[in-house]
Structure formats: structure tokens, C-alpha cells
Design a protein around this motif. Structure first.
Motif, PDB file in Angstrom:
ATOM      1  N   LEU A 101       0.806  -1.299   0.106  1.00  0.00           N
ATOM      2  CA  LEU A 101      -0.108  -0.062   0.097  1.00  0.00           C
ATOM      3  C   LEU A 101       0.820   1.373   0.130  1.00  0.00           C
ATOM      4  CD1 LEU A 101      -2.621  -1.179   2.664  1.00  0.00           C
ATOM      5  CD2 LEU A 101      -2.810  -1.183   0.070  1.00  0.00           C
ATOM      6  N   ALA A 102       0.277   2.417  -0.556  1.00  0.00           N
ATOM      7  CA  ALA A 102       0.754   3.720  -0.452  1.00  0.00           C
ATOM      8  C   ALA A 102      -0.065   4.660   0.211  1.00  0.00           C
ATOM      9  CB  ALA A 102       1.212   4.058  -1.875  1.00  0.00           C
ATOM     10  N   TRP A 103       0.544   6.006   0.655  1.00  0.00           N
ATOM     11  CA  TRP A 103      -0.659   6.727   1.338  1.00  0.00           C
ATOM     12  C   TRP A 103      -1.284   7.420   0.370  1.00  0.00           C
ATOM     13  CZ3 TRP A 103      -1.181   7.204   6.314  1.00  0.00           C
ATOM     14  CH2 TRP A 103      -0.132   6.824   7.061  1.00  0.00           C
ATOM     15  N   ARG A 104      -1.263   7.167  -0.997  1.00  0.00           N
ATOM     16  CA  ARG A 104      -2.372   7.543  -1.794  1.00  0.00           C
ATOM     17  C   ARG A 104      -3.499   6.674  -1.779  1.00  0.00           C
ATOM     18  NH1 ARG A 104      -1.769   6.977  -8.153  1.00  0.00           N
ATOM     19  NH2 ARG A 104       0.170   6.130  -7.449  1.00  0.00           N
ATOM     20  N   ASP A 105      -3.322   5.169  -1.173  1.00  0.00           N
ATOM     21  CA  ASP A 105      -4.583   4.503  -1.024  1.00  0.00           C
ATOM     22  C   ASP A 105      -5.410   4.722   0.183  1.00  0.00           C
ATOM     23  OD1 ASP A 105      -3.702   2.743  -3.266  1.00  0.00           O
ATOM     24  OD2 ASP A 105      -2.151   1.754  -1.721  1.00  0.00           O
ATOM     25  N   VAL A 106      -4.656   5.461   1.053  1.00  0.00           N
ATOM     26  CA  VAL A 106      -5.382   6.030   2.419  1.00  0.00           C
ATOM     27  C   VAL A 106      -6.117   7.283   2.020  1.00  0.00           C
ATOM     28  CG1 VAL A 106      -4.940   6.763   4.843  1.00  0.00           C
ATOM     29  CG2 VAL A 106      -3.351   5.017   3.798  1.00  0.00           C
ATOM     30  N   LEU A 107      -5.510   8.053   1.221  1.00  0.00           N
ATOM     31  CA  LEU A 107      -6.269   9.319   0.680  1.00  0.00           C
ATOM     32  C   LEU A 107      -7.578   9.083   0.181  1.00  0.00           C
ATOM     33  CD1 LEU A 107      -6.584  12.120   0.324  1.00  0.00           C
ATOM     34  CD2 LEU A 107      -5.145  12.207  -1.689  1.00  0.00           C
ATOM     35  N   GLY A 108      -7.511   7.910  -0.858  1.00  0.00           N
ATOM     36  CA  GLY A 108      -8.541   7.627  -1.524  1.00  0.00           C
ATOM     37  C   GLY A 108      -9.804   6.979  -0.756  1.00  0.00           C
ATOM     38  N   VAL A 109      -9.455   6.096   0.417  1.00  0.00           N
ATOM     39  CA  VAL A 109     -10.360   5.759   1.156  1.00  0.00           C
ATOM     40  C   VAL A 109     -10.926   7.119   2.185  1.00  0.00           C
ATOM     41  CG1 VAL A 109     -10.744   4.072   3.420  1.00  0.00           C
ATOM     42  CG2 VAL A 109      -9.381   3.470   1.565  1.00  0.00           C
ATOM     43  N   ALA A 110     -10.224   7.862   2.435  1.00  0.00           N
ATOM     44  CA  ALA A 110     -10.552   9.094   3.424  1.00  0.00           C
ATOM     45  C   ALA A 110     -11.355   9.904   2.577  1.00  0.00           C
ATOM     46  CB  ALA A 110      -9.281   9.692   3.612  1.00  0.00           C
ATOM     47  N   LEU A 111     -11.171   9.769   1.203  1.00  0.00           N
ATOM     48  CA  LEU A 111     -11.958  10.734   0.454  1.00  0.00           C
ATOM     49  C   LEU A 111     -13.761   9.891   0.363  1.00  0.00           C
ATOM     50  CD1 LEU A 111      -9.865  11.674  -2.464  1.00  0.00           C
ATOM     51  CD2 LEU A 111     -10.957  13.267  -0.788  1.00  0.00           C
ATOM     52  N   LEU A 112     -13.543   8.545   0.140  1.00  0.00           N
ATOM     53  CA  LEU A 112     -14.770   7.747   0.398  1.00  0.00           C
ATOM     54  C   LEU A 112     -15.426   7.969   1.535  1.00  0.00           C
ATOM     55  CD1 LEU A 112     -13.588   4.472  -1.180  1.00  0.00           C
ATOM     56  CD2 LEU A 112     -15.362   5.652  -2.237  1.00  0.00           C
ATOM     57  N   ALA A 113     -14.892   8.132   2.701  1.00  0.00           N
ATOM     58  CA  ALA A 113     -15.390   8.612   4.052  1.00  0.00           C
ATOM     59  C   ALA A 113     -16.341   9.745   4.025  1.00  0.00           C
ATOM     60  CB  ALA A 113     -14.449   8.636   5.268  1.00  0.00           C
ATOM     61  N   GLY A 114     -15.721  10.656   2.887  1.00  0.00           N
ATOM     62  CA  GLY A 114     -16.552  11.732   2.962  1.00  0.00           C
ATOM     63  C   GLY A 114     -17.930  11.781   2.131  1.00  0.00           C
ATOM     64  N   ILE A 115     -18.333  10.606   1.713  1.00  0.00           N
ATOM     65  CA  ILE A 115     -19.543  10.328   1.191  1.00  0.00           C
ATOM     66  C   ILE A 115     -20.680   9.991   2.657  1.00  0.00           C
ATOM     67  CG2 ILE A 115     -21.109   8.889   0.111  1.00  0.00           C
ATOM     68  CD1 ILE A 115     -18.612   8.155  -1.751  1.00  0.00           C
ATOM     69  N   GLY A 116     -21.509  10.975   2.982  1.00  0.00           N
ATOM     70  CA  GLY A 116     -22.235  10.988   4.167  1.00  0.00           C
ATOM     71  C   GLY A 116     -23.583  10.692   4.024  1.00  0.00           C
ATOM     72  N   PHE A 117     -24.088  10.442   2.803  1.00  0.00           N
ATOM     73  CA  PHE A 117     -25.548  10.505   2.628  1.00  0.00           C
ATOM     74  C   PHE A 117     -26.452  10.316   3.430  1.00  0.00           C
ATOM     75  CE2 PHE A 117     -28.930   9.135  -0.163  1.00  0.00           C
ATOM     76  CZ  PHE A 117     -29.178  10.157  -1.075  1.00  0.00           C
TER      77      PHE A 117
ATOM     78  N   LEU B  67     -26.091  16.179  -0.918  1.00  0.00           N
ATOM     79  CA  LEU B  67     -25.989  15.552  -2.083  1.00  0.00           C
ATOM     80  C   LEU B  67     -24.863  16.103  -2.877  1.00  0.00           C
ATOM     81  CD1 LEU B  67     -29.956  16.110  -2.742  1.00  0.00           C
ATOM     82  CD2 LEU B  67     -28.745  13.969  -2.300  1.00  0.00           C
ATOM     83  N   VAL B  68     -24.725  17.091  -2.976  1.00  0.00           N
ATOM     84  CA  VAL B  68     -23.599  17.529  -3.937  1.00  0.00           C
ATOM     85  C   VAL B  68     -22.143  17.407  -3.113  1.00  0.00           C
ATOM     86  CG1 VAL B  68     -22.420  19.643  -4.731  1.00  0.00           C
ATOM     87  CG2 VAL B  68     -24.864  19.718  -4.626  1.00  0.00           C
ATOM     88  N   GLY B  69     -22.121  17.536  -1.929  1.00  0.00           N
ATOM     89  CA  GLY B  69     -20.822  17.103  -1.373  1.00  0.00           C
ATOM     90  C   GLY B  69     -20.492  15.574  -1.297  1.00  0.00           C
ATOM     91  N   SER B  70     -21.553  14.810  -1.162  1.00  0.00           N
ATOM     92  CA  SER B  70     -21.393  13.376  -1.203  1.00  0.00           C
ATOM     93  C   SER B  70     -20.689  13.114  -2.747  1.00  0.00           C
ATOM     94  CB  SER B  70     -22.396  12.629  -0.890  1.00  0.00           C
ATOM     95  OG  SER B  70     -22.784  12.896   0.652  1.00  0.00           O
ATOM     96  N   VAL B  71     -21.540  13.385  -3.575  1.00  0.00           N
ATOM     97  CA  VAL B  71     -21.050  13.093  -5.208  1.00  0.00           C
ATOM     98  C   VAL B  71     -19.790  13.711  -5.341  1.00  0.00           C
ATOM     99  CG1 VAL B  71     -21.463  13.786  -7.532  1.00  0.00           C
ATOM    100  CG2 VAL B  71     -23.456  13.244  -6.192  1.00  0.00           C
TER     101      VAL B  71
END
Length: 423
Positions: free
Chosen positions: A338-354, A380-384
Motif C-alpha cells: 500500500l501507499a499513502w495515496r490509497d489511504v487518501l482514496g479511502v479517506a475521500l470515500l469517507a466523505g460520502i455522508g449520504f 447531495l452535492v458534497g457526497s457526489v
């Protein structure tokens, strides 16, 4: 980070990995249905027949004598989401008793990341609204704190990426802890009035439910009336009724002769993912934007901006920075794959708060209010946006993920357990 030290995002055991994979498969289907339901609601609410959508949402049913004559939208939020939170409760207990959270060393990362992912977006929301001089809306601080695992998995399915097992486990565990924090916030900060009498009475059916499941009872004609009575009394107490779902879920035994958590999850998770959450999304996501001009006005509102910034910036920053600091101070290092880019991707997924974000928005600002609509647009917009950014980051690593996936699924000896999990 180099040098000796504990590993972050290690693969874990095969039983845990297979359990997580099964849960995520079911949630992915629910996530797709959630997106369809939300999309249908948005189209209907912004069509010439928008009045019929509002009329359906506001249609009241239920017994007035029990104070349960609620709108369909309220039944979806208070009733159906209780099923969702019951599943969350059983999953939480499983994680604390038999999953990653039972080990303090492994639990530290998702718990710390979940706390960071709550504090930072809340602070950003408050900062945006204070800077705009809109302090009357600070009650919405909790709207951007939640993570929607079903929506996040739907994004992964759409972009056809295979997250490594360790990252999928982290995402699920983070979302589970996140749900616990969110329901705690709902119970303590969004209870307008507290009627002690009904709450005390709820202990009776709730206690009988706990006694029944601890003794291994699976008789629906006993458990369902007790659960409904507990839910109704908690609803009457003024505490949001979904709290009853989590509490009842916590009573289900995970280990031992009467372990029922897996059985209950097997029965109720499809109901939650396929029915409860999509129906709630249908009633919660249908905000009337008012055309391009209305959308532009809404996007300029401090509540909308605060929610969007909280989800798109705050949530990923909170999760990523907390994880990075934990690694730095514990002298841990990422797993070799793994790389820190992977952690960033998962962290961005966590921003989906629907789902939970929409629920908190209704609790903070009220159903059908203008400010509540602004909060919904922000969710809605933030999650997308968070989903799109996560997809861009994760797709850039697809080649590496495919290699990891092949290694994690290779079973040369044909014994049903991938070779990578065998000693």
C-alpha cells in the motif's frame, strides 16, 4: 515511512476477510438501490409533478392514540432506519467482541480515524457559518460527520476497482465506528425534549427482548412485538427512535451457545440494504432545487457551503491526518502493498455522508424547511464530489489493486482458502 515498527492496514485472518467481503457484497447492492431511489426522488421533486411528491411525503398514517400518526417521510426516518441501526448495533457488538475492535492495537486506527473524521468536518462547518455571520444555523454542525458505507461501495462498484482486503476492512470498521458516534450525537444533541416516563417504560420490553435473545430465542412473534414496543416508547420519550435499534442490536449475543448476531444480520441486512435505506433515501433526498438559479443560490448559502466543505475537505482531512499522525507517533508503517495515496482514496470515500447526514439534517433544521433543503443540497452535492474525487484517486491505483486482488484470491491447493492467508 521506513524502518521497523508495526504495520498499518495488515490483511488480517481469512475468516475476518471472508466475513467482511460478504457484508460488503450485500451493502454494494443496497448502495446501488440507494442511488436509484435518491435519483428518482430528485427527478420527481424537480418535475412538474413535484407537488405530488411532497403530498406523498407528507401523507400521515398510524394510530393517533399512540402518538404515532406520522408522515410517510417520518415513518421512513424513524421506523425503517431503526432496522438499519439495529443491524449497525449487531455489527458494532460483533466488532467489539469478535472483530477488529476487540484488539486495542487494531482498534486504535479506525476509532482514531472516525473521531478525527467527526471533529474536523464539524469544525469546518462551524467555521464557515461563523465567518458568514450565520450563527443561528450552528445546530447543523453534525450534518457532515457521517460516512455512508453503502454509497461508498456503490462508487467502488461503478468504477470497478478492487480495494485490497485491508483497506476494505478499514473502511467497513471506520463506517461502523462512525455510525456509533453519529447515533451518540443524535441521542445527546438532537433530543428536544425528554419524557422520562416512556423512556423508563421502554426498559421493560427492551429488557425482555435482551433476555429472550440471550437465551437463544428466535421466535419472531415474541421478539418483534417487544422490539416494536421498545421502539414506540423510545419514540414517545423524545429521543430519536433509531437509538432503540442500536440498543436492541447491542443485546444480541455474538459468541457462545446462543450466538445470534450472524443469524440476525443474515436476515435483516438485506431488509436494511434493499428496503429501509433506499426508501428513506427516496423520501429524504427529494429536495426541490428550483432550477439553475435556485441551485446557485443554495450553493452560496453558508449551511450548504459548510456541509459541502465538511464532507469534501473536512472528512478526508480528519481521517487522513489522524491516520498519518498515528503512524508517525507509533512508528508504524504501511503494509508493503500500500501507499499513502490509497489511504487518501479511502479517506475521500469517507466523505460520502449520504444517509445519516440527511437524517441529521432533518433533525437539525426540521423537515420541509428552507435551511433543511440547503443542508440536503450540501449533503447531495458534497457526497457526489467526494465520491468523484475518491474514484479519481483509486482508479489511478487500479493496476496495483488488480495485482493484489490476484494474489489475495489465488488458491493453488484448491482448499477454499486463498494461499496468502495460509501459514
Amino acid at each position: 515511512m521506513t524502518g521497523p515498527g508495526p504495520r498499518l492496514f495488515s490483511r488480517g485472518s481469512w475468516p475476518e476477510a471472508s466475513r467482511v467481503s460478504e457484508i460488503l457484497r450485500r451493502e454494494t447492492v443496497g448502495g446501488m438501490l440507494l442511488l436509484v431511489a435518491a435519483g428518482a426522488a430528485l427527478v420527481w421533486a424537480n418535475s412538474p409533478w413535484a407537488a405530488t411528491y411532497r403530498a406523498l411525503s407528507e401523507l400521515t398514517v398510524g394510530p393517533e392514540s399512540l402518538h404515532l400518526r406520522l408522515s410517510l417521510a417520518s415513518w421512513a426516518a424513524d421506523g425503517l432506519l431503526a432496522v438499519f441501526f439495529f443491524v449497525v448495533g449487531t455489527e458494532l457488538k460483533r466488532e467489539f467482541v469478535a472483530g477488529d475492535l476487540r484488539d486495542p492495537a487494531r482498534a486504535a486506527l479506525p476509532i482514531a480515524a472516525a473521531v478525527g473524521g467527526m471533529v474536523v468536518p464539524a469544525a469546518i462547518f462551524i467555521g464557515v457559518n461563523v465567518a458568514a455571520g450565520d450563527q443561528d444555523n450552528l445546530g447543523g454542525w453534525a450534518v457532515p460527520i457521517a460516512t455512508d458505507i453503502a454509497f461508498a461501495l456503490a462508487v467502488l462498484a461503478v468504477v470497478s476497482t478492487h480495494l485490497p482486503t485491508a483497506l476494505r476492512t478499514f473502511l467497513l470498521t471506520l463506517a461502523v465506528v462512525d455510525d456509533l458516534l453519529a447515533i451518540t450525537v443524535i441521542a445527546f444533541f438532537y433530543t428536544d425534549h425528554l419524557a422520562v416516563g416512556p423512556l423508563a417504560l421502554a426498559l421493560l420490553p427492551g429488557g425482555l427482548f435482551a433476555l429472550a435473545v440471550q437465551r437463544g430465542s428466535t421466535r419472531w412473534w415474541i421478539l418483534l412485538p417487544l422490539a416494536v414496543a421498545t421502539w414506540a416508547l423510545v419514540h414517545a420519550s423524545g429521543i430519536h427512535a433509531t437509538v432503540a435499534g442500536v440498543v436492541l442490536g447491542f443485546t444480541v449475543p455474538v459468541l457462545g451457545r446462543h450466538a445470534l448476531a450472524e443469524r440476525f444480520e443474515h436476515v435483516l441486512r438485506p431488509v436494511s440494504a434493499v428496503v429501509a435505506v433506499p426508501v428513506f433515501a427516496f423520501f429524504a433526498a427529494g429536495v426541490t432545487v428550483g432550477g439553475v438559479a435556485g441551485l446557485v443560490d443554495a450553493l452560496a448559502h453558508p449551511v450548504t457551503l459548510g456541509v459541502m466543505a465538511g464532507l469534501v475537505l473536512g472528512k478526508p482531512l480528519g481521517v487522513f491526518i489522524t491516520t498519518f499522525l498515528l503512524a508517525k507517533f507509533s512508528r508504524a508503517r504501511l503494509d508493503d502493498d500500500l501507499a499513502w495515496r490509497d489511504v487518501l482514496g479511502v479517506a475521500l470515500l469517507a466523505g460520502i455522508g449520504f444517509t445519516v447526514s440527511l437524517l441529521i439534517g432533518e433533525l437539525a433544521f426540521g423537515y420541509g424547511t428552507v435551511t433543511g433543503a440547503d443542508a440536503k443540497i450540501g449533503v447531495l452535492v458534497g457526497s457526489v464530489l467526494a465520491g468523484v474525487l475518491a474514484a479519481v484517486v483509486l482508479v489511478s491505483r487500479n493496476a496495483a489493486y488488480r495485482r493484489i486482488h490476484r494474489r489475495e484470491t489465488a488458491d493453488e491447493d484448491g482448499d477454499g482458502v486463498p494461499d496468502v492467508y495460509e501459514p
